[in-house]
Scaffold this motif. Structure first.
Motif: not given
Lengths: 309, 542
Positions: A70-92
């Motif tokens: 949920e917190v992604t709204k409070k972030l300046e999204l900088l990068d995507e990765t192909d790293a996985n988690s049960p809740w979807g790919n990891i973003v930075i």
């Protein structure tokens, strides 16, 4: 007392807990709060099933988290990765304000390494990994330069609470071996002629008569204690890293009493033990008593009282 | 069989999947394209030629421009498959911030690709040049944010700006108030935690003291301890409650902005989906061209159906096998053959490479019909409707290996109207030789009169003559006698066989007995010499 000076400029720290209610998240939050003005922080959660942790993340910190948090709204999204988690790919992302958020991070060490690289490419100065104390999560120590153990009081047997903590600290601080085989992917025994590979099925007490040290690849678990005992004489067992040692307190104490010793080919230093005297089940210890007893027992490892420091 | 270019067994036998594994796409979009890969069938020669020409020119280009290759690879590997987000936007759903971020990143990648494909004047790839959506990119880049990042900046709405600014001010005030309280606690000489919490054991004088002090309130307790905290002032509580209110409003406004942006995405969704298809294709084209450069692929030439010669392969290589041999320090001997419409027979000693030739023909036709360059010096063929490889399979579903072999052939032969390739490897080898011969002769004759192309391997003598089929033979061990083999085999290792075996193919012009080299092969495989000698005596009696 402050935590940051104890890190001695280390750039990657893993925080592991003894179990539920160990105060691990409080410890991570403490480091984040203390480090926010001093260093550019990077934080992620790591563990089996992608640990979900409620963290208080200061403004300007980097976070690696599952894309569906949920917190992604409070972030300046900088990068995507192909790293996985049960809740979807990891973003930075980078927090644009202080925020409190549940974050879920990567689940494999390979992915954690990728995130570390991305963090430092983005200018991170201190990466904090929130890990749980299980075999897989502990592997985060592999890329860390220091481990912080959070110890709580939620153990099934409260009478052996201090012994439990002591065992975990002892396992994480086993001595570093002075010699080990050149290749760390086979069982090896140290014989006169040097390190000789062996197969567990072929070992007999007579073939090991002159052996004092063996190298054990992978995890050393409770069930492996029987192998040691089948040899009839105590040995020194070298594991790759302390986190490869996965024994219950009772087996650890029994093996020690029987004369077995353990060493590690390399060791990530245990920097600190944090204490949480409050149990999530409504039980608690007097914080001062808990702190002073633990400090005495765990010497020379530094102890940090989460409630009062 | 009717709709399949390759059935499962043929796919396995010719090693199609192993070949595809060498084509390493960089993005999920490329993988999507690769997994849906379809051949060009007979009748689609125009499109096939176009695809082959494109592959050839692109392979040539990438072999000469390593820097461009590295730029293209690093760009395309970031391209994500966002078709689900486009679909959601089209259906009127509100996209998450992460989805908007991913779309922005994709737009940036599309723009870079556009530049990369433009800069070199790729007229051949003009129709695959992504169009991008500059208007959407601008909408996702408000404020001072960098082209690579995304955040719902204040510039998206005056209300958002006002709410965030008010929240910031209130947080500052609360921070100051907290600091003041902590100072006060310090002044009172009370040891407290980071948030000003004080833990005391129940029933102690400390517990009574805090309980009686109106400046503190009991925050939580356990069976043994109580946690007290400083009571905040009414204005602090008011700020706290206002912040919660602001955060609710802020969330509502953020959602409204996401909704507007999602609507904007929906307008570009079709175009972006088309661009994604282009990226998928370009990724696959790039990957297949890279492999083609590695195996020095040649442009295959499709020939018309009227031509009698349906396949001409010069120095063809089975790429996956050649790679495995390379790992062992061995070299694949290139194979050349010419096949006319109808059926042909291939004979040769055991282990002389008959099956490898069948596999090479099957795989290379498959490669060509998927629009890729072929590992050969020259390759001309008539595009086909299917490739079928018949071999003695494993027992399955109550059928013996022979039963499975016949069942497979029955399926393939049932589509008479199609023009296929039948690669038949030692048919009926498991049944009695007389009937085996008859079955081979019958099917060979049957296929000789069909529009399909067939190549049979067999050890049956006289089969080519009986069916009047073109006869090819692997040179094998024909140029060396059994006595010479006996001498050479003494003390030699397993690697002697490939050294002695001649894998070249010869057309048999005047019909002759097929080679009887089984004893030589057995000897080279290590069967004891006295057993071989015994076999020789039996052979003389037959």
């Amino acid at each position: 007392m402050k935590v940051l000076p104890l890190l001695n400029g280390r750039q990657v720290i893993s925080v592991v807990g003894t179990g539920k209610g160990s105060g691990k998240t409080t410890t991570v939050n403490f480091i984040l709060s203390e480090g926010k003005k001093a260093r550019r922080l990077g934080v992620t959660a790591f563990g089996l099933g992608g640990v979900q942790t409620l963290l208080q993340i200061p403004e300007g910190s980097l976070i690696a988290l599952a894309r569906n948090c949920e917190v992604t709204k409070k972030l300046e999204l900088l990068d995507e990765t192909d790293a996985n988690s049960p809740w979807g790919n990891i973003v930075i992302g980078r927090t644009v304000e202080d925020c409190e958020a549940v974050i879920a991070g990567p689940v494999s060490l390979k992915d954690l390494i990728k995130i570390k690289e991305k963090f430092f490419a983005l200018g991170c100065e201190l990466m904090v990994v929130d890990s749980s104390l299980n075999r897989k999560s502990l592997s985060s120590a592999f890329l860390s330069q220091g481990v912080i153990l959070s110890a709580g009081i939620d153990f099934p047997d409260r009478d052996s609470l201090f012994e439990e903590i002591l065992s975990q600290v002892e396992m994480l601080t086993i001595l570093e071996a002075t010699s080990f085989p050149p290749s760390l992917n086979r069982h090896c025994a140290k014989k006169k002629e040097g390190w000789v590979p062996f197969s567990l099925e072929e070992v007999t007490p007579s073939s090991f008569e002159e052996v004092e040290e063996i190298f054990w690849p992978g995890a050393f678990l409770n069930e492996h204690a029987n192998f040691l005992r089948s040899l009839d004489f105590p040995l020194s067992v070298i594991v790759e890293e302390p986190w490869h040692l996965f024994l219950t307190q009772s087996i650890w104490c029994e093996l020690k009493k029987e004369g077995y010793t353990f060493k590690a080919a390399s060791r990530t230093p245990l920097l600190l033990v944090t204490l949480n005297p409050l149990s999530s089940t409504g039980f608690s210890l007097d914080p001062r008593d808990f702190s002073s007893r633990a400090s005495e027992m765990l010497k020379p490892v530094k102890v940090f009282d989460l409630l009062y420091e | 069989m009717s709709d399949l270019f390759l059935d499962r067994e043929t796919r396995e036998k010719i090693e199609w999947d192993q070949f595809l594994a060498y084509i390493e796409v960089h993005s999920p979009l490329g993988l999507y394209y690769k997994n849906r890969l379809k051949p060009f069938f007979a009748g689609q020669e125009k499109h096939l030629r176009e695809e082959l020409r494109r592959s050839c020119k692109f392979a040539d280009f990438i072999s000469k421009n390593p820097r461009w290759v590295s730029d293209f690879a690093s760009n395309i590997q970031e391209a994500k498959d966002l078709r689900l987000s486009f679909k959601r936007a089209r259906e009127g759903m509100v996209l998450s911030v992460t989805e908007l971020f991913e779309i922005k990143r994709l737009l940036l990648i599309l723009d870079n690709m556009k530049g990369l494909l433009k800069s070199k004047g790729f007229s051949l790839l003009a129709k695959f040049r992504p169009k991008g959506a500059p208007g959407l990119f601008r909408a996702l880049s408000k404020g001072n944010q960098s082209p690579q990042t995304f955040y719902l900046v204040d510039d998206y709405s005056p209300l958002l700006k006002r709410l965030r600014s008010e929240k910031f001010e209130l947080k500052l005030l609360m921070e100051k108030e907290k600091e003041r309280l902590l100072e006060e606690l310090k002044g009172l000489g009370i040891k407290h935690g980071r948030d000003g919490e004080v833990v005391v054991s129940k029933g102690t004088p400390d517990a009574s003291r805090f309980s009686a002090d109106s400046r503190f309130y009991l925050k939580r307790e356990t069976l043994q301890t109580q946690v007290y905290a400083f009571r905040h002032s009414p204005r602090f509580l008011k700020w706290e409650s206002r912040i919660k209110e602001i955060e609710r409003e802020e969330e509502k406004e953020e959602r409204a902005i996401c909704q507007k942006l999602s609507q904007k995405v929906s307008k570009f969704a079709d175009a972006l989906e088309r661009d994604s298809e282009k990226v998928a294709y370009l990724d696959f084209l790039f990957a297949k061209s890279k492999v083609a450069v590695e195996y020095n692929g040649t442009l295959p030439q499709p020939v018309s159906t009227n031509r009698k010669t349906a396949l001409t392969m010069v120095d063809g290589v089975h790429f996956p096998l050649s790679q495995r041999l390379k790992e062992k320090g061995l070299k694949f001997q290139p194979l050349s053959i010419q096949l006319k419409q109808g059926a042909a027979l291939l004979t040769g000693a055991n282990m002389s490479g008959k099956t490898v030739l069948l596999k090479t023909i099957g795989l290379n036709i498959c490669i060509a019909q998927h629009g890729m360059l072929v590992p050969a010096k020259s390759f001309r063929w008539r595009p086909l409707d299917f490739v079928f490889f018949s071999t003695r399979g494993k027992e399955q579903d109550g059928l013996s290996a022979f039963g499975m072999e016949i069942a497979g052939l029955k399926r393939a032969l049932s589509v008479k109207e199609k023009k296929g390739l039948f690669l038949v490897d030692e048919l009926a080898r498991g049944t009695n030789p007389k009937e085996g011969f008859a079955i081979n002769a019958a099917i060979l004759t049957y296929l000789s009169n069909s529009d399909s192309l067939s190549l049979f391997t067999s050890h049956f003598d006289g089969l080519a003559k009986a069916c009047r089929a073109t006869h090819w033979q692997m040179a094998g061990l024909g140029n060396i006698s059994l006595d010479q083999v006996k001498l050479l085999a003494k003390g030699a290792g397993e690697d002697l066989m490939p050294k002695l075996m001649d894998y070249r193919l010869e057309k048999v012009k005047r019909e002759k007995a097929i080679p009887h080299d089984a004893l030589k092969v057995a000897l080279l495989l290590g069967l004891e010499e006295h057993v071989i000698e015994l076999a020789e005596t039996f052979l003389k009696k037959v």
